[in-house]
Design a protein around this motif. Structure first.
Motif, PDB file in Angstrom:
ATOM      1  N   ASN A 311     -31.078  -1.726  -9.097  1.00 41.13           N
ATOM      2  CA  ASN A 311     -30.081  -1.076  -8.251  1.00 41.13           C
ATOM      3  C   ASN A 311     -29.348  -2.151  -7.469  1.00 41.13           C
ATOM      4  N   ASN A 312     -28.236  -1.793  -6.915  1.00 36.26           N
ATOM      5  CA  ASN A 312     -27.522  -2.691  -6.014  1.00 36.26           C
ATOM      6  C   ASN A 312     -27.953  -2.340  -4.590  1.00 36.26           C
ATOM      7  N   TRP A 313     -29.071  -2.930  -4.176  1.00 41.20           N
ATOM      8  CA  TRP A 313     -29.671  -2.593  -2.895  1.00 41.20           C
ATOM      9  C   TRP A 313     -28.964  -3.320  -1.756  1.00 41.20           C
ATOM     10  N   THR A 314     -28.787  -2.624  -0.653  1.00 40.79           N
ATOM     11  CA  THR A 314     -28.256  -3.230   0.574  1.00 40.79           C
ATOM     12  C   THR A 314     -29.407  -3.432   1.547  1.00 40.79           C
ATOM     13  N   LEU A 315     -29.458  -4.602   2.141  1.00 42.41           N
ATOM     14  CA  LEU A 315     -30.527  -4.901   3.087  1.00 42.41           C
ATOM     15  C   LEU A 315     -30.328  -4.100   4.368  1.00 42.41           C
ATOM     16  N   PHE A 316     -31.349  -3.338   4.741  1.00 36.43           N
ATOM     17  CA  PHE A 316     -31.310  -2.599   6.002  1.00 36.43           C
ATOM     18  C   PHE A 316     -31.868  -3.458   7.135  1.00 36.43           C
ATOM     19  N   GLU A 317     -33.046  -4.054   6.909  1.00 40.52           N
ATOM     20  CA  GLU A 317     -33.644  -4.977   7.868  1.00 40.52           C
ATOM     21  C   GLU A 317     -34.784  -5.714   7.184  1.00 40.52           C
ATOM     22  N   PHE A 318     -35.216  -6.835   7.784  1.00 37.32           N
ATOM     23  CA  PHE A 318     -36.358  -7.549   7.247  1.00 37.32           C
ATOM     24  C   PHE A 318     -36.949  -8.451   8.318  1.00 37.32           C
ATOM     25  N   ASN A 319     -38.232  -8.784   8.110  1.00 36.72           N
ATOM     26  CA  ASN A 319     -38.864  -9.845   8.880  1.00 36.72           C
ATOM     27  C   ASN A 319     -39.782 -10.588   7.919  1.00 36.72           C
ATOM     28  N   ASN A 320     -40.726 -11.362   8.431  1.00 34.82           N
ATOM     29  CA  ASN A 320     -41.559 -12.179   7.541  1.00 34.82           C
ATOM     30  C   ASN A 320     -42.523 -11.370   6.687  1.00 34.82           C
ATOM     31  N   SER A 321     -42.727 -10.108   7.006  1.00 35.81           N
ATOM     32  CA  SER A 321     -43.702  -9.326   6.247  1.00 35.81           C
ATOM     33  C   SER A 321     -43.142  -8.029   5.670  1.00 35.81           C
ATOM     34  N   GLN A 322     -41.916  -7.653   6.018  1.00 36.56           N
ATOM     35  CA  GLN A 322     -41.363  -6.409   5.504  1.00 36.56           C
ATOM     36  C   GLN A 322     -39.886  -6.588   5.171  1.00 36.56           C
ATOM     37  N   ILE A 323     -39.495  -6.001   4.044  1.00 38.35           N
ATOM     38  CA  ILE A 323     -38.102  -5.991   3.621  1.00 38.35           C
ATOM     39  C   ILE A 323     -37.738  -4.545   3.320  1.00 38.35           C
ATOM     40  N   ARG A 324     -36.713  -4.036   3.968  1.00 35.41           N
ATOM     41  CA  ARG A 324     -36.308  -2.648   3.784  1.00 35.41           C
ATOM     42  C   ARG A 324     -34.888  -2.609   3.221  1.00 35.41           C
ATOM     43  N   LEU A 325     -34.753  -1.943   2.071  1.00 31.70           N
ATOM     44  CA  LEU A 325     -33.487  -1.860   1.359  1.00 31.70           C
ATOM     45  C   LEU A 325     -33.086  -0.404   1.189  1.00 31.70           C
ATOM     46  N   ARG A 326     -31.798  -0.173   1.065  1.00 32.28           N
ATOM     47  CA  ARG A 326     -31.322   1.185   0.775  1.00 32.28           C
ATOM     48  C   ARG A 326     -30.070   1.114  -0.092  1.00 32.28           C
ATOM     49  N   ASN A 327     -29.763   2.238  -0.727  1.00 33.12           N
ATOM     50  CA  ASN A 327     -28.540   2.371  -1.509  1.00 33.12           C
ATOM     51  C   ASN A 327     -27.946   3.730  -1.182  1.00 33.12           C
ATOM     52  N   VAL A 328     -26.712   3.747  -0.740  1.00 28.46           N
ATOM     53  CA  VAL A 328     -26.089   5.000  -0.311  1.00 28.46           C
ATOM     54  C   VAL A 328     -24.845   5.320  -1.136  1.00 28.46           C
ATOM     55  N   SER A 329     -24.777   4.777  -2.365  1.00 22.74           N
ATOM     56  CA  SER A 329     -23.577   4.996  -3.177  1.00 22.74           C
ATOM     57  C   SER A 329     -23.439   6.458  -3.593  1.00 22.74           C
ATOM     58  N   THR A 330     -24.554   7.126  -3.862  1.00 19.84           N
ATOM     59  CA  THR A 330     -24.502   8.555  -4.202  1.00 19.84           C
ATOM     60  C   THR A 330     -25.319   9.327  -3.170  1.00 19.84           C
ATOM     61  N   SER A 331     -26.642   9.233  -3.262  1.00 18.46           N
ATOM     62  CA  SER A 331     -27.516   9.740  -2.215  1.00 18.46           C
ATOM     63  C   SER A 331     -28.271   8.541  -1.669  1.00 18.46           C
ATOM     64  N   SER A 332     -29.000   8.735  -0.598  1.00 19.12           N
ATOM     65  CA  SER A 332     -29.716   7.614   0.010  1.00 19.12           C
ATOM     66  C   SER A 332     -31.022   7.357  -0.738  1.00 19.12           C
ATOM     67  N   ASP A 333     -31.090   6.198  -1.404  1.00 19.34           N
ATOM     68  CA  ASP A 333     -32.321   5.735  -2.031  1.00 19.34           C
ATOM     69  C   ASP A 333     -32.870   4.586  -1.192  1.00 19.34           C
ATOM     70  N   TYR A 334     -34.198   4.424  -1.197  1.00 17.78           N
ATOM     71  CA  TYR A 334     -34.832   3.423  -0.361  1.00 17.78           C
ATOM     72  C   TYR A 334     -35.889   2.673  -1.145  1.00 17.78           C
ATOM     73  N   LEU A 335     -35.945   1.367  -0.941  1.00 10.70           N
ATOM     74  CA  LEU A 335     -36.976   0.520  -1.543  1.00 10.70           C
ATOM     75  C   LEU A 335     -37.483  -0.421  -0.462  1.00 10.70           C
ATOM     76  N   TYR A 336     -38.787  -0.354  -0.189  1.00  6.12           N
ATOM     77  CA  TYR A 336     -39.408  -1.228   0.803  1.00  6.12           C
ATOM     78  C   TYR A 336     -40.357  -2.182   0.110  1.00  6.12           C
ATOM     79  N   PHE A 337     -40.347  -3.439   0.523  1.00  6.64           N
ATOM     80  CA  PHE A 337     -41.352  -4.423   0.116  1.00  6.64           C
ATOM     81  C   PHE A 337     -42.163  -4.802   1.350  1.00  6.64           C
ATOM     82  N   GLN A 338     -43.452  -5.016   1.135  1.00  9.89           N
ATOM     83  CA  GLN A 338     -44.341  -5.442   2.211  1.00  9.89           C
ATOM     84  C   GLN A 338     -45.213  -6.596   1.734  1.00  9.89           C
ATOM     85  N   LYS A 339     -45.346  -7.629   2.573  1.00  9.50           N
ATOM     86  CA  LYS A 339     -46.129  -8.812   2.203  1.00  9.50           C
ATOM     87  C   LYS A 339     -47.576  -8.409   1.947  1.00  9.50           C
ATOM     88  N   GLN A 340     -48.120  -8.930   0.848  1.00 10.18           N
ATOM     89  CA  GLN A 340     -49.507  -8.628   0.508  1.00 10.18           C
ATOM     90  C   GLN A 340     -50.448  -9.692   1.057  1.00 10.18           C
TER      91      GLN A 340
END
Length: 340
Positions: A311-340
């Motif tokens: 997807n063409n994700w837009t960065l919502f926010e991030f820090n050293n342990s979390q990355i939060r992405l979203r895509n609002v081109s049609t409906s709001s989709d969300y993808l979060y990454f968290q440091k393991q």
């Protein structure tokens, strides 16, 4: 005669039931129903947290604040901190001379208020340093979102799928809103009654008409309020450091997080990304761009499951342990990454 009270409860139930039925169709629609794990709900709870950054020059932590009033000593000058305006006196004293030590000494005991409204008595400097050291060991908690103040009261409709009961509640303060969200159960669905007015970091009053408006206002505060940008981080350096899991993935109007349980993702500097689970792995590609201040992340995997992340994700926010992405081109989709 059919009891009026029973009739009204059935009407409320049917209204909230219709909201619940839309959850699987559109979790973050314009005025839709959300749950305790929906992105908007978690953002709103952080908006309602205790404001903690205003006295960082004294307590050195963005996760707690010292309850007024108290006194400090700076460069042999005792300063009474009775109101928030007195923080400036401490700063002015520190900036007055470039050659003094600028050590801020707190007169104990004091009461610390944590970001979640819990209060704790701190009897001495040793206990204070232990507390600050604890927060320093957890530097990547997602902290309060500053620069957005909600004008209360607001009204929230609630539907509980466990007992099929509908209700509503009036929220009158940040603390009440924070605790309301904190106590939401997995079976509860909520719908905010709009319009809601807010005051942004420029002290401008704005009207919020729906969930999308609220989320965009929060994003604007994260990006622009100076208090939310105390520490500057490099996105590429962050994402290429260590391995990441997926704690939340919402796409095509439904949550799909469980499909990616056990996966780890390693983003390499050559723009390859390795997704591994157990003994199997797949190598995909990643790319990030920055246009007009907006950070985007593109993923490219070839298999069916991992390809759903493309997807063409837009960065919502991030820090050293979390990355939060979203895509609002049609409906709001969300993808979060968290440091393991």
């Amino acid at each position: 005669m059919f009891p009026l009270k029973k009739y009204l409860s059935i009407i409320a139930f049917l209204f909230l039931l219709s909201c619940q039925s839309e959850i699987d169709e559109q979790d973050s629609n314009a005025q839709g129903t959300v749950t305790n794990v929906s992105p908007l709900t978690t953002y709103l709870q952080r908006v309602a947290m205790v404001k903690t950054v205003q006295d960082n020059v004294i307590d050195r932590s963005s996760y707690c604040t010292i309850k007024l009033p108290y006194t400090v000593t700076v460069n042999n000058v005792k300063i009474a901190v009775n109101t928030t305006a007195d923080y400036q006196k401490v700063t002015d004293n520190i900036n007055a001379n470039a050659y003094d030590d600028d050590v801020v000494t707190i007169d104990f005991p004091v009461t610390m208020v944590y970001y979640n409204y819990i209060e704790k008595n701190i009897p001495n400097e040793s206990n204070f340093n232990t507390l600050i050291d604890y927060w320093n060991l957890h530097p990547d908690l997602l902290s309060k979102i500053n620069g957005l103040n909600i004008n209360y009261p607001i009204t929230i409709n609630i539907y509980n799928s466990a007992n099929q009961v509908g209700s509503s509640v009036s929220i009158i303060s940040d603390q009440a809103f924070f605790n309301f969200i904190k106590n939401l159960s997995d079976s509860q669905y909520i719908s905010l009654q709009y319009p809601i007015t807010i005051v942004d970091y420029n002290n401008q009053t704005k009207s919020i008409a729906n969930n999308s408006d609220f989320e965009n206002a929060i994003k604007y505060a994260i990006d622009n309020a100076p208090e939310n940008n105390i520490v500057a981080l490099d996105f590429v350096a962050t994402i290429t450091n260590g391995s990441w899991g997926i704690p939340y993935f919402f796409s095509s109007s439904s949550e799909k997080t469980s499909s990616y349980n056990g996966y780890s993702f390693v983003f390499k500097s050559d723009k390859s990304v390795i997704a591994a689970k157990g003994s199997t792995s797949e190598t995909g590609q990643w790319e990030t761009t920055l246009q007009n201040g907006v950070r985007a992340l593109q993923l490219n995997f070839s298999t069916e499951l991992l390809g759903k992340l493309n997807n063409n994700w837009t960065l919502f926010e991030f820090n050293n342990s979390q990355i939060r992405l979203r895509n609002v081109s049609t409906s709001s989709d969300y993808l979060y990454f968290q440091k393991q």
